[in-house]
Design a protein around this motif. Structure first.
Motif, PDB file in Angstrom:
ATOM      1  N   GLU A  15     -72.019 -22.914  28.698  1.00  0.00           N
ATOM      2  CA  GLU A  15     -72.762 -22.446  27.523  1.00  0.00           C
ATOM      3  C   GLU A  15     -73.979 -21.687  27.255  1.00  0.00           C
ATOM      4  OE1 GLU A  15     -71.022 -25.247  24.181  1.00  0.00           O
ATOM      5  OE2 GLU A  15     -72.001 -26.168  25.355  1.00  0.00           O
ATOM      6  N   SER A  16     -74.459 -21.272  26.556  1.00  0.00           N
ATOM      7  CA  SER A  16     -75.636 -20.614  26.638  1.00  0.00           C
ATOM      8  C   SER A  16     -75.674 -20.188  24.607  1.00  0.00           C
ATOM      9  CB  SER A  16     -75.584 -18.231  26.661  1.00  0.00           C
ATOM     10  OG  SER A  16     -74.248 -18.029  26.022  1.00  0.00           O
ATOM     11  N   LEU A  17     -77.349 -19.874  24.499  1.00  0.00           N
ATOM     12  CA  LEU A  17     -77.950 -19.647  23.045  1.00  0.00           C
ATOM     13  C   LEU A  17     -77.904 -18.306  22.671  1.00  0.00           C
ATOM     14  CD1 LEU A  17     -81.478 -22.208  23.703  1.00  0.00           C
ATOM     15  CD2 LEU A  17     -78.773 -22.961  22.523  1.00  0.00           C
ATOM     16  N   PRO A  18     -76.936 -17.585  22.106  1.00  0.00           N
ATOM     17  CA  PRO A  18     -77.130 -16.631  20.983  1.00  0.00           C
ATOM     18  C   PRO A  18     -77.977 -16.210  21.198  1.00  0.00           C
ATOM     19  CG  PRO A  18     -76.062 -17.877  19.021  1.00  0.00           C
ATOM     20  CD  PRO A  18     -76.186 -18.992  21.049  1.00  0.00           C
ATOM     21  N   ILE A  19     -79.243 -16.832  21.740  1.00  0.00           N
ATOM     22  CA  ILE A  19     -81.208 -15.705  21.224  1.00  0.00           C
ATOM     23  C   ILE A  19     -81.208 -14.270  21.934  1.00  0.00           C
ATOM     24  CG2 ILE A  19     -83.100 -16.148  20.728  1.00  0.00           C
ATOM     25  CD1 ILE A  19     -82.818 -19.450  21.286  1.00  0.00           C
ATOM     26  N   LEU A  20     -81.291 -13.574  20.867  1.00  0.00           N
ATOM     27  CA  LEU A  20     -81.867 -12.482  21.115  1.00  0.00           C
ATOM     28  C   LEU A  20     -83.207 -12.183  21.913  1.00  0.00           C
ATOM     29  CD1 LEU A  20     -80.323  -9.351  19.552  1.00  0.00           C
ATOM     30  CD2 LEU A  20     -79.856  -9.754  21.316  1.00  0.00           C
ATOM     31  N   GLN A  24     -79.258 -11.244  29.060  1.00  0.00           N
ATOM     32  CA  GLN A  24     -79.212 -12.319  27.629  1.00  0.00           C
ATOM     33  C   GLN A  24     -79.021 -11.885  26.391  1.00  0.00           C
ATOM     34  OE1 GLN A  24     -84.064 -13.425  27.998  1.00  0.00           O
ATOM     35  NE2 GLN A  24     -83.406 -14.855  29.658  1.00  0.00           N
ATOM     36  N   ILE A  25     -78.581 -10.042  26.416  1.00  0.00           N
ATOM     37  CA  ILE A  25     -78.800  -9.829  25.241  1.00  0.00           C
ATOM     38  C   ILE A  25     -77.058 -10.326  24.949  1.00  0.00           C
ATOM     39  CG2 ILE A  25     -78.104  -7.305  24.246  1.00  0.00           C
ATOM     40  CD1 ILE A  25     -80.854  -6.026  25.535  1.00  0.00           C
ATOM     41  N   VAL A  26     -75.897  -9.378  26.132  1.00  0.00           N
ATOM     42  CA  VAL A  26     -75.075  -9.935  26.067  1.00  0.00           C
ATOM     43  C   VAL A  26     -74.269 -11.138  26.218  1.00  0.00           C
ATOM     44  CG1 VAL A  26     -72.728  -9.259  26.831  1.00  0.00           C
ATOM     45  CG2 VAL A  26     -74.200  -7.863  27.150  1.00  0.00           C
ATOM     46  N   HIS A  27     -74.897 -12.016  26.973  1.00  0.00           N
ATOM     47  CA  HIS A  27     -74.695 -13.223  27.224  1.00  0.00           C
ATOM     48  C   HIS A  27     -75.551 -14.999  26.680  1.00  0.00           C
ATOM     49  CE1 HIS A  27     -71.128 -11.643  29.413  1.00  0.00           C
ATOM     50  NE2 HIS A  27     -72.389 -11.212  30.347  1.00  0.00           N
ATOM     51  N   GLY A  28     -76.840 -13.988  25.597  1.00  0.00           N
ATOM     52  CA  GLY A  28     -76.986 -15.056  25.697  1.00  0.00           C
ATOM     53  C   GLY A  28     -78.193 -15.779  26.803  1.00  0.00           C
ATOM     54  N   ILE A  29     -79.139 -16.958  26.053  1.00  0.00           N
ATOM     55  CA  ILE A  29     -79.740 -17.952  27.204  1.00  0.00           C
ATOM     56  C   ILE A  29     -78.963 -19.189  27.681  1.00  0.00           C
ATOM     57  CG2 ILE A  29     -81.821 -18.991  27.105  1.00  0.00           C
ATOM     58  CD1 ILE A  29     -82.253 -16.154  26.393  1.00  0.00           C
ATOM     59  N   SER A  30     -78.704 -18.656  29.627  1.00  0.00           N
ATOM     60  CA  SER A  30     -78.333 -19.782  30.376  1.00  0.00           C
ATOM     61  C   SER A  30     -79.253 -20.846  30.272  1.00  0.00           C
ATOM     62  CB  SER A  30     -78.398 -18.871  31.618  1.00  0.00           C
ATOM     63  OG  SER A  30     -79.240 -18.271  31.819  1.00  0.00           O
ATOM     64  N   ALA A  31     -78.525 -22.239  31.065  1.00  0.00           N
ATOM     65  CA  ALA A  31     -79.019 -23.211  30.762  1.00  0.00           C
ATOM     66  C   ALA A  31     -80.281 -23.140  31.912  1.00  0.00           C
ATOM     67  CB  ALA A  31     -78.080 -24.299  31.646  1.00  0.00           C
ATOM     68  N   ASP A  32     -79.752 -22.060  33.150  1.00  0.00           N
ATOM     69  CA  ASP A  32     -81.018 -21.623  34.060  1.00  0.00           C
ATOM     70  C   ASP A  32     -82.720 -20.947  33.273  1.00  0.00           C
ATOM     71  OD1 ASP A  32     -79.554 -22.731  36.039  1.00  0.00           O
ATOM     72  OD2 ASP A  32     -78.595 -20.517  36.792  1.00  0.00           O
ATOM     73  N   ASP A  33     -82.091 -20.094  32.172  1.00  0.00           N
ATOM     74  CA  ASP A  33     -83.165 -19.590  31.680  1.00  0.00           C
ATOM     75  C   ASP A  33     -83.824 -20.452  31.566  1.00  0.00           C
ATOM     76  OD1 ASP A  33     -82.768 -17.333  32.494  1.00  0.00           O
ATOM     77  OD2 ASP A  33     -80.863 -17.160  30.814  1.00  0.00           O
ATOM     78  N   TYR A  34     -83.068 -21.206  30.525  1.00  0.00           N
ATOM     79  CA  TYR A  34     -83.967 -22.780  30.162  1.00  0.00           C
ATOM     80  C   TYR A  34     -85.143 -23.217  30.043  1.00  0.00           C
ATOM     81  CZ  TYR A  34     -84.518 -26.160  25.752  1.00  0.00           C
ATOM     82  OH  TYR A  34     -85.074 -27.422  25.045  1.00  0.00           O
ATOM     83  N   LYS A  94     -73.018 -11.109  15.579  1.00  0.00           N
ATOM     84  CA  LYS A  94     -74.269 -11.730  14.872  1.00  0.00           C
ATOM     85  C   LYS A  94     -75.459 -12.781  16.468  1.00  0.00           C
ATOM     86  CE  LYS A  94     -71.849 -14.277  10.858  1.00  0.00           C
ATOM     87  NZ  LYS A  94     -71.219 -15.323  10.928  1.00  0.00           N
ATOM     88  N   ARG A  95     -76.203 -12.738  16.234  1.00  0.00           N
ATOM     89  CA  ARG A  95     -77.443 -13.610  17.260  1.00  0.00           C
ATOM     90  C   ARG A  95     -78.756 -13.679  16.328  1.00  0.00           C
ATOM     91  NH1 ARG A  95     -73.823 -12.191  20.301  1.00  0.00           N
ATOM     92  NH2 ARG A  95     -73.773 -10.986  21.789  1.00  0.00           N
ATOM     93  N   ILE A  96     -79.302 -15.359  17.347  1.00  0.00           N
ATOM     94  CA  ILE A  96     -80.436 -15.054  16.568  1.00  0.00           C
ATOM     95  C   ILE A  96     -81.890 -14.473  17.870  1.00  0.00           C
ATOM     96  CG2 ILE A  96     -81.723 -17.595  17.150  1.00  0.00           C
ATOM     97  CD1 ILE A  96     -79.217 -18.953  17.640  1.00  0.00           C
ATOM     98  N   ILE A  97     -82.273 -14.686  16.380  1.00  0.00           N
ATOM     99  CA  ILE A  97     -84.265 -13.827  16.485  1.00  0.00           C
ATOM    100  C   ILE A  97     -85.312 -14.335  16.670  1.00  0.00           C
ATOM    101  CG2 ILE A  97     -83.473 -11.308  16.796  1.00  0.00           C
ATOM    102  CD1 ILE A  97     -84.973 -11.703  14.260  1.00  0.00           C
ATOM    103  N   MET A 103     -75.588 -18.015   9.591  1.00  0.00           N
ATOM    104  CA  MET A 103     -75.053 -18.014  11.444  1.00  0.00           C
ATOM    105  C   MET A 103     -74.910 -19.912  11.701  1.00  0.00           C
ATOM    106  SD  MET A 103     -76.419 -16.048  14.754  1.00  0.00           S
ATOM    107  CE  MET A 103     -75.658 -16.488  16.206  1.00  0.00           C
ATOM    108  N   VAL A 104     -74.270 -20.335  12.008  1.00  0.00           N
ATOM    109  CA  VAL A 104     -74.248 -21.612  12.116  1.00  0.00           C
ATOM    110  C   VAL A 104     -75.035 -21.419  14.158  1.00  0.00           C
ATOM    111  CG1 VAL A 104     -72.785 -23.730  12.732  1.00  0.00           C
ATOM    112  CG2 VAL A 104     -72.639 -22.227  11.356  1.00  0.00           C
ATOM    113  N   ALA A 105     -75.511 -22.398  14.107  1.00  0.00           N
ATOM    114  CA  ALA A 105     -76.283 -22.280  15.244  1.00  0.00           C
ATOM    115  C   ALA A 105     -76.172 -24.047  16.329  1.00  0.00           C
ATOM    116  CB  ALA A 105     -78.236 -22.598  15.829  1.00  0.00           C
TER     117      ALA A 105
END
Length: 391
Positions: free
Chosen positions: A194-199, A268-278, A316-319, A365-367
């Motif tokens: 999974e990923s977090l849909p954060i720009l 990250q724009i397309v796929h979001g924040i991954s577990a590795d990014d975190y 939709k994205r989170i900012i 939006m649901v996060a």
């Protein structure tokens, strides 16, 4: 001779007495056995009925929980559609009733509705869990179900052995509340799949508040998956590039390695924040006790991100929302104070600077993976945690 006869007669007399006593004991044992059997039958009847009531309690709780959750999700969907209060309440009531009906209580479908006061809409606050405010429909974020099996309301639970115990029916009632909370303080690490849909772009709080106050432009509309020119009630702003008060930085933040490349940002724009990014962030993606989170800034404006941004138009994205920036360029540090939900409407990263823009509008939006904070240090306007049972 008489002595002999007496000696012979005595054992016989004793035997007769013993027989009479044995018969007497057998009679007493029979009576005792009858009393004991009756008591055991009554005890078994009570145990069966108590078990039956226990099953009914579990089923009525399950039915109420399902109705509350379904009603609250419908409340969110109705908010997104912008339905008027009367229609919204009807939709929520219908959804709750449908899910309560399929979660039967001893093979009987319960009935709930706003009309009989078993469905109630209101505002729930984790900081004040004892308060369920029904005064302001614009603040509704929760659905409460009062499910009853009583005379006049779905009927009492019939018992099997009322003839033995004198208890023919059992009344039951339960309350369940589901809420969609906006006190989001951050996010847990997503799974590998999974990923977090954060720009990776932050917006200043002042601009965001102007959007909420409807002081910016409303030139785009989004309907049925289509973007068109025209107002839709959601005012827009430019997310990127924009002045941040930090020379050399236009709002890009590193959510991951401190030296993110353009390729990392594009991903990250397309796929979001991954577990590795975190993991690379090396700290929780969460506001601290003061309601703040610092994120390192990134420099530059790359047209290499244009295609990726164009690919998420309409989505939709989170900012992150920031209050101020210290430092310059790659040394810039953004103070994040909340997270919000937006929809990407248009992008242009070529030509002169004044024509470059990433236009967004707020959107409910649901996060997923969000962390809900019981305090009121932070509260999103458009970002919600997934519906959860709070009572």
């Amino acid at each position: 001779m008489r002595k002999t006869e007496t000696m012979i007669a005595t054992p016989t007399a004793q035997l007769r007495v013993c027989r009479r006593r044995a018969k007497s004991r057998r009679g007493a044992a029979a009576v005792f056995g009858l009393v004991l059997t009756t008591a055991l039958v009554i005890l078994m009847a009570v145990s069966i009925d108590m078990g039956y009531i226990g099953v009914a309690r579990s089923e009525i709780k399950r039915s109420a929980d399902a109705a509350a959750i379904a009603g609250c999700w419908e409340l969110f969907d109705s908010r997104v559609e912008g339905l008027p209060t009367g229609v919204l309440e009807s939709e929520v009531s219908d959804a709750a009733a449908a899910f309560a009906a399929v979660n039967k209580i001893h093979n009987q479908s319960p009935h709930v509705s706003i009309a009989n006061h078993s469905v109630e809409l209101g505002h729930f606050d984790l900081a004040n869990p004892g308060v369920f405010d029904t005064a302001d429909p614009t603040s509704f974020n929760a659905v409460r179900i009062r499910l009853r099996r009583q005379a006049g309301s779905n009927g009492e639970i019939p018992l099997f052995f009322g003839g033995l115990t004198g208890r023919h029916q059992q009344a039951l009632q339960v309350t369940a509340t589901a809420a969609m909370l906006r006190t989001i303080s951050g996010f847990r690490m997503p799974t590998e799949a999974e990923s977090l849909p954060i720009l990776p772009f932050a917006l200043d709080l002042e601009t965001w508040e102007r959007v909420l106050a409807e002081e910016t432009e409303d030139t785009y509309s989004f309907d049925a998956g289509e973007i068109a020119r025209g107002a839709d009630g959601y005012f827009e702003c430019n997310l990127f590039p924009q002045g941040t008060g930090s020379p050399g930085n236009r709002g890009t933040v590193d959510i991951g390695h401190s030296n993110n490349s353009t390729a990392d940002i594009a991903r990250q724009i397309v796929h979001g924040i991954s577990a590795d990014d975190y993991a690379e962030l090396d700290k929780p993606l969460e506001l601290d006790e003061a309601g703040e989170l610092t994120l390192n800034g990134d420099t530059g404006i790359s047209a290499g991100m244009k295609d990726e941004l164009a690919s998420i138009v309409g989505q939709k994205r989170i900012i992150p929302i920031f209050t101020h920036v210290t430092g310059n360029g790659n040394n810039a540090m953004f103070t994040i104070v909340r997270f919000e939900g937006v929809r990407v409407l248009d992008v242009k990263l070529t030509g002169p600077m004044y024509k470059k823009h990433l236009t967004v509008q707020p959107v409910p939006m649901v996060a997923r993976h969000s962390i809900v904070n019981g305090s009121q240090l932070t509260s999103s306007s458009y970002l919600y945690a997934p519906v959860m049972l709070v009572e």
